[in-house]
Design a protein around this motif. Structure first.
Motif, PDB file in Angstrom:
ATOM      1  N   PRO A 117       0.795  -1.232   0.000  1.00  0.00           N
ATOM      2  CA  PRO A 117       0.000   0.000   0.000  1.00  0.00           C
ATOM      3  C   PRO A 117       0.825   1.280   0.000  1.00  0.00           C
ATOM      4  CG  PRO A 117      -0.979  -1.603   1.478  1.00  0.00           C
ATOM      5  CD  PRO A 117       0.329  -2.195   1.021  1.00  0.00           C
ATOM      6  N   GLU A 118       1.936   1.301   0.712  1.00  0.00           N
ATOM      7  CA  GLU A 118       2.745   2.525   0.765  1.00  0.00           C
ATOM      8  C   GLU A 118       3.487   2.800  -0.539  1.00  0.00           C
ATOM      9  OE1 GLU A 118       5.201  -0.785   2.786  1.00  0.00           O
ATOM     10  OE2 GLU A 118       3.099  -0.101   2.702  1.00  0.00           O
ATOM     11  N   ARG A 119       3.511   1.824  -1.448  1.00  0.00           N
ATOM     12  CA  ARG A 119       4.211   2.002  -2.719  1.00  0.00           C
ATOM     13  C   ARG A 119       3.271   2.279  -3.892  1.00  0.00           C
ATOM     14  NH1 ARG A 119       9.550   0.758  -2.798  1.00  0.00           N
ATOM     15  NH2 ARG A 119      10.412  -0.245  -0.939  1.00  0.00           N
ATOM     16  N   LEU A 120       1.988   2.380  -3.630  1.00  0.00           N
ATOM     17  CA  LEU A 120       1.038   2.685  -4.693  1.00  0.00           C
ATOM     18  C   LEU A 120       1.265   4.102  -5.224  1.00  0.00           C
ATOM     19  CD1 LEU A 120      -2.277   1.222  -3.224  1.00  0.00           C
ATOM     20  CD2 LEU A 120      -1.018   0.337  -5.196  1.00  0.00           C
ATOM     21  N   ARG A 121       1.406   4.219  -6.526  1.00  0.00           N
ATOM     22  CA  ARG A 121       1.580   5.543  -7.127  1.00  0.00           C
ATOM     23  C   ARG A 121       0.262   6.290  -7.174  1.00  0.00           C
ATOM     24  NH1 ARG A 121       4.320   4.917 -12.778  1.00  0.00           N
ATOM     25  NH2 ARG A 121       4.058   7.189 -12.670  1.00  0.00           N
ATOM     26  N   TRP A 122      -0.822   5.563  -7.334  1.00  0.00           N
ATOM     27  CA  TRP A 122      -2.145   6.174  -7.353  1.00  0.00           C
ATOM     28  C   TRP A 122      -3.163   5.183  -6.809  1.00  0.00           C
ATOM     29  CZ3 TRP A 122       0.591   5.577 -12.061  1.00  0.00           C
ATOM     30  CH2 TRP A 122       0.272   4.439 -12.785  1.00  0.00           C
ATOM     31  N   VAL A 123      -4.340   5.677  -6.551  1.00  0.00           N
ATOM     32  CA  VAL A 123      -5.440   4.853  -6.045  1.00  0.00           C
ATOM     33  C   VAL A 123      -6.572   4.922  -7.066  1.00  0.00           C
ATOM     34  CG1 VAL A 123      -7.176   4.594  -4.234  1.00  0.00           C
ATOM     35  CG2 VAL A 123      -4.817   5.197  -3.627  1.00  0.00           C
ATOM     36  N   ASP A 124      -6.949   3.756  -7.585  1.00  0.00           N
ATOM     37  CA  ASP A 124      -8.048   3.679  -8.556  1.00  0.00           C
ATOM     38  C   ASP A 124      -9.361   3.461  -7.832  1.00  0.00           C
ATOM     39  OD1 ASP A 124      -6.782   3.589 -11.367  1.00  0.00           O
ATOM     40  OD2 ASP A 124      -5.577   2.142 -10.254  1.00  0.00           O
ATOM     41  N   VAL A 125     -10.373   4.246  -8.197  1.00  0.00           N
ATOM     42  CA  VAL A 125     -11.703   4.080  -7.616  1.00  0.00           C
ATOM     43  C   VAL A 125     -12.740   4.032  -8.720  1.00  0.00           C
ATOM     44  CG1 VAL A 125     -11.155   5.151  -5.399  1.00  0.00           C
ATOM     45  CG2 VAL A 125     -11.963   6.568  -7.282  1.00  0.00           C
ATOM     46  N   LEU A 126     -13.756   3.217  -8.510  1.00  0.00           N
ATOM     47  CA  LEU A 126     -14.899   3.122  -9.415  1.00  0.00           C
ATOM     48  C   LEU A 126     -16.045   3.960  -8.876  1.00  0.00           C
ATOM     49  CD1 LEU A 126     -15.014  -0.735 -10.084  1.00  0.00           C
ATOM     50  CD2 LEU A 126     -14.292   1.023 -11.715  1.00  0.00           C
ATOM     51  N   VAL A 127     -16.740   4.655  -9.775  1.00  0.00           N
ATOM     52  CA  VAL A 127     -17.949   5.391  -9.405  1.00  0.00           C
ATOM     53  C   VAL A 127     -19.008   5.123 -10.463  1.00  0.00           C
ATOM     54  CG1 VAL A 127     -16.681   7.207  -8.187  1.00  0.00           C
ATOM     55  CG2 VAL A 127     -17.229   7.492 -10.607  1.00  0.00           C
ATOM     56  N   ARG A 135     -13.796  13.964 -10.439  1.00  0.00           N
ATOM     57  CA  ARG A 135     -12.839  13.606 -11.473  1.00  0.00           C
ATOM     58  C   ARG A 135     -11.509  13.290 -10.811  1.00  0.00           C
ATOM     59  NH1 ARG A 135     -13.825  18.054 -16.338  1.00  0.00           N
ATOM     60  NH2 ARG A 135     -16.045  17.579 -16.707  1.00  0.00           N
ATOM     61  N   GLY A 136     -10.642  12.628 -11.568  1.00  0.00           N
ATOM     62  CA  GLY A 136      -9.351  12.284 -11.020  1.00  0.00           C
ATOM     63  C   GLY A 136      -8.573  13.522 -10.590  1.00  0.00           C
ATOM     64  N   THR A 137      -7.831  13.395  -9.527  1.00  0.00           N
ATOM     65  CA  THR A 137      -7.016  14.499  -9.026  1.00  0.00           C
ATOM     66  C   THR A 137      -5.913  13.937  -8.160  1.00  0.00           C
ATOM     67  OG1 THR A 137      -7.072  16.620  -7.820  1.00  0.00           O
ATOM     68  CG2 THR A 137      -8.417  14.821  -6.944  1.00  0.00           C
ATOM     69  N   SER A 138      -4.797  14.644  -8.106  1.00  0.00           N
ATOM     70  CA  SER A 138      -3.675  14.235  -7.261  1.00  0.00           C
ATOM     71  C   SER A 138      -3.342  12.766  -7.522  1.00  0.00           C
ATOM     72  CB  SER A 138      -4.016  14.483  -5.787  1.00  0.00           C
ATOM     73  OG  SER A 138      -2.931  14.178  -4.942  1.00  0.00           O
ATOM     74  N   TYR A 139      -3.394  11.920  -6.495  1.00  0.00           N
ATOM     75  CA  TYR A 139      -3.042  10.512  -6.650  1.00  0.00           C
ATOM     76  C   TYR A 139      -4.264   9.631  -6.908  1.00  0.00           C
ATOM     77  CZ  TYR A 139      -4.744  10.093  -1.842  1.00  0.00           C
ATOM     78  OH  TYR A 139      -5.526  10.133  -0.707  1.00  0.00           O
ATOM     79  N   VAL A 140      -5.426  10.223  -7.130  1.00  0.00           N
ATOM     80  CA  VAL A 140      -6.672   9.473  -7.304  1.00  0.00           C
ATOM     81  C   VAL A 140      -7.059   9.407  -8.782  1.00  0.00           C
ATOM     82  CG1 VAL A 140      -9.103   9.284  -6.667  1.00  0.00           C
ATOM     83  CG2 VAL A 140      -7.456  10.246  -5.040  1.00  0.00           C
ATOM     84  N   LYS A 141      -7.316   8.192  -9.276  1.00  0.00           N
ATOM     85  CA  LYS A 141      -7.858   8.000 -10.610  1.00  0.00           C
ATOM     86  C   LYS A 141      -9.304   7.536 -10.465  1.00  0.00           C
ATOM     87  CE  LYS A 141      -3.671   6.947 -13.230  1.00  0.00           C
ATOM     88  NZ  LYS A 141      -3.035   5.986 -14.173  1.00  0.00           N
ATOM     89  N   VAL A 142     -10.220   8.320 -11.002  1.00  0.00           N
ATOM     90  CA  VAL A 142     -11.644   8.005 -10.907  1.00  0.00           C
ATOM     91  C   VAL A 142     -12.103   7.397 -12.226  1.00  0.00           C
ATOM     92  CG1 VAL A 142     -13.958   8.950 -10.556  1.00  0.00           C
ATOM     93  CG2 VAL A 142     -12.030   9.859  -9.245  1.00  0.00           C
ATOM     94  N   HIS A 143     -12.696   6.226 -12.146  1.00  0.00           N
ATOM     95  CA  HIS A 143     -13.187   5.515 -13.329  1.00  0.00           C
ATOM     96  C   HIS A 143     -14.708   5.404 -13.246  1.00  0.00           C
ATOM     97  CE1 HIS A 143      -9.011   4.250 -14.121  1.00  0.00           C
ATOM     98  NE2 HIS A 143      -8.942   4.050 -12.812  1.00  0.00           N
ATOM     99  N   ARG A 144     -15.387   6.005 -14.203  1.00  0.00           N
ATOM    100  CA  ARG A 144     -16.834   5.918 -14.250  1.00  0.00           C
ATOM    101  C   ARG A 144     -17.220   4.648 -15.002  1.00  0.00           C
ATOM    102  NH1 ARG A 144     -18.397  10.704 -12.471  1.00  0.00           N
ATOM    103  NH2 ARG A 144     -20.582  10.370 -12.965  1.00  0.00           N
ATOM    104  N   THR A 145     -18.171   3.901 -14.446  1.00  0.00           N
ATOM    105  CA  THR A 145     -18.534   2.616 -15.034  1.00  0.00           C
ATOM    106  C   THR A 145     -20.039   2.408 -15.040  1.00  0.00           C
ATOM    107  OG1 THR A 145     -18.263   0.212 -14.836  1.00  0.00           O
ATOM    108  CG2 THR A 145     -18.250   1.457 -12.782  1.00  0.00           C
ATOM    109  N   ARG A 146     -20.497   1.761 -16.103  1.00  0.00           N
ATOM    110  CA  ARG A 146     -21.908   1.361 -16.178  1.00  0.00           C
ATOM    111  C   ARG A 146     -22.111   0.004 -15.507  1.00  0.00           C
ATOM    112  NH1 ARG A 146     -24.463   4.755 -19.833  1.00  0.00           N
ATOM    113  NH2 ARG A 146     -23.095   5.778 -21.357  1.00  0.00           N
ATOM    114  N   ARG A 147     -21.020  -0.658 -15.151  1.00  0.00           N
ATOM    115  CA  ARG A 147     -21.093  -1.973 -14.484  1.00  0.00           C
ATOM    116  C   ARG A 147     -20.579  -1.817 -13.043  1.00  0.00           C
ATOM    117  NH1 ARG A 147     -18.266  -6.077 -15.569  1.00  0.00           N
ATOM    118  NH2 ARG A 147     -16.421  -4.927 -16.268  1.00  0.00           N
ATOM    119  N   MET A 148     -21.259  -0.998 -12.289  1.00  0.00           N
ATOM    120  CA  MET A 148     -20.822  -0.754 -10.915  1.00  0.00           C
ATOM    121  C   MET A 148     -20.994  -2.035 -10.093  1.00  0.00           C
ATOM    122  SD  MET A 148     -19.488   1.750  -9.275  1.00  0.00           S
ATOM    123  CE  MET A 148     -18.888   1.907  -7.585  1.00  0.00           C
ATOM    124  N   PRO A 149     -19.897  -2.568  -9.535  1.00  0.00           N
ATOM    125  CA  PRO A 149     -19.999  -3.827  -8.791  1.00  0.00           C
ATOM    126  C   PRO A 149     -20.539  -3.621  -7.384  1.00  0.00           C
ATOM    127  CG  PRO A 149     -17.738  -3.046  -8.769  1.00  0.00           C
ATOM    128  CD  PRO A 149     -18.507  -2.089  -9.631  1.00  0.00           C
TER     129      PRO A 149
END
Length: 233
Positions: A117-127, A135-149
């Motif tokens: 966890p301390e070596r992650l360059r970014w954190v991916d999240v689904l919305v 929207r993605g910012t800083s170390y966060v990548k936001v992925h919009r999905t029609r297949r929200m699990p």
């Protein structure tokens, strides 16, 4: 607060649904919501707890006792955020229905084939795809999905199921060995079946590199061979 019938820990809504009585600024760090959320509160939550924006801004000034780790997300101490706090902040920033996916979700589950966890360059999240959202910012990548699990929480952090997390992680990997290691660990540790992995990879409709197909083919062949060699009980 809601629970799932799979024995996992309860998940906590990112934003309170009812106003709280005003809480003194010094007592905020001991508030149940702050404790549940790893000392992180959104601006909206702080306001509901009686902390004015001007107070939040003042306490987050350089050298102050708090810090803003992401837009509208505040850490109630001045030290370096822990890897868990970075993940929690990403979820709070992305919104109520956000879930960790990709390498972040796998790291939360302690995957040996994923970065620590301390070596992650970014954190991916689904919305969810529908509606306005972060929207993605800083170390966060936001992925919009029609297949929200569905939420499969790990230690209180909202996560996508392992098969989906692996499928979301694979496009960012450039080494066939890394892909093979992720696929194999997911199956060997019983998180999912090879068929579930293949279904998620197919459902994403991404154009994967050729080595992804080779890795999945090797995985299926290995487990088919093992199944055939396992004597019936």
């Amino acid at each position: 607060m809601s629970t799932h019938g799979d024995g996992h820990e309860p998940t906590v809504n990112h934003t309170p649904t009812h106003p709280h009585p005003a809480t003194s600024v010094r007592a905020l760090a001991r508030h149940p919501l702050a404790l549940t959320q790893d000392q992180l509160l959104t601006r909206e939550q702080l306001m509901e707890l009686g902390c004015a924006n001007s107070t939040t801004n003042r306490r987050c000034h350089r050298g102050g006792p708090w810090q803003r780790v992401l837009p509208r997300v505040h850490l109630l101490h001045s030290g370096t955020p822990t890897p868990r706090q970075r993940m929690r902040a990403a979820l709070l920033y992305a919104g109520e229905h956000a879930l960790l996916t990709g390498l972040a979700a796998l790291a939360a589950h302690g995957f040996r084939a994923a970065p620590r966890p301390e070596r992650l360059r970014w954190v991916d999240v689904l919305v969810p795809y529908e509606g306005a959202g972060a929207r993605g910012t800083s170390y966060v990548k936001v992925h919009r999905t029609r297949r929200m699990p569905e939420n499969h929480p790990m230690a209180g952090l909202g996560c996508a199921a392992i098969a989906r997390a692996v499928a979301d992680a694979v496009p960012g990997l450039t080494c066939e060995r890394d892909v093979t290691a992720l696929l194999a660990e997911a199956v060997q540790r019983g998180f999912c079946t090879p068929e579930e992995l293949l279904a998620e990879l197919a459902a994403s409709r991404r154009r994967y590199a050729p080595y992804v197909a080779r890795s999945t083919a090797h995985l299926m062949a290995a487990f088919t061979h093992r199944w055939r060699r396992t004597p019936a009980r």
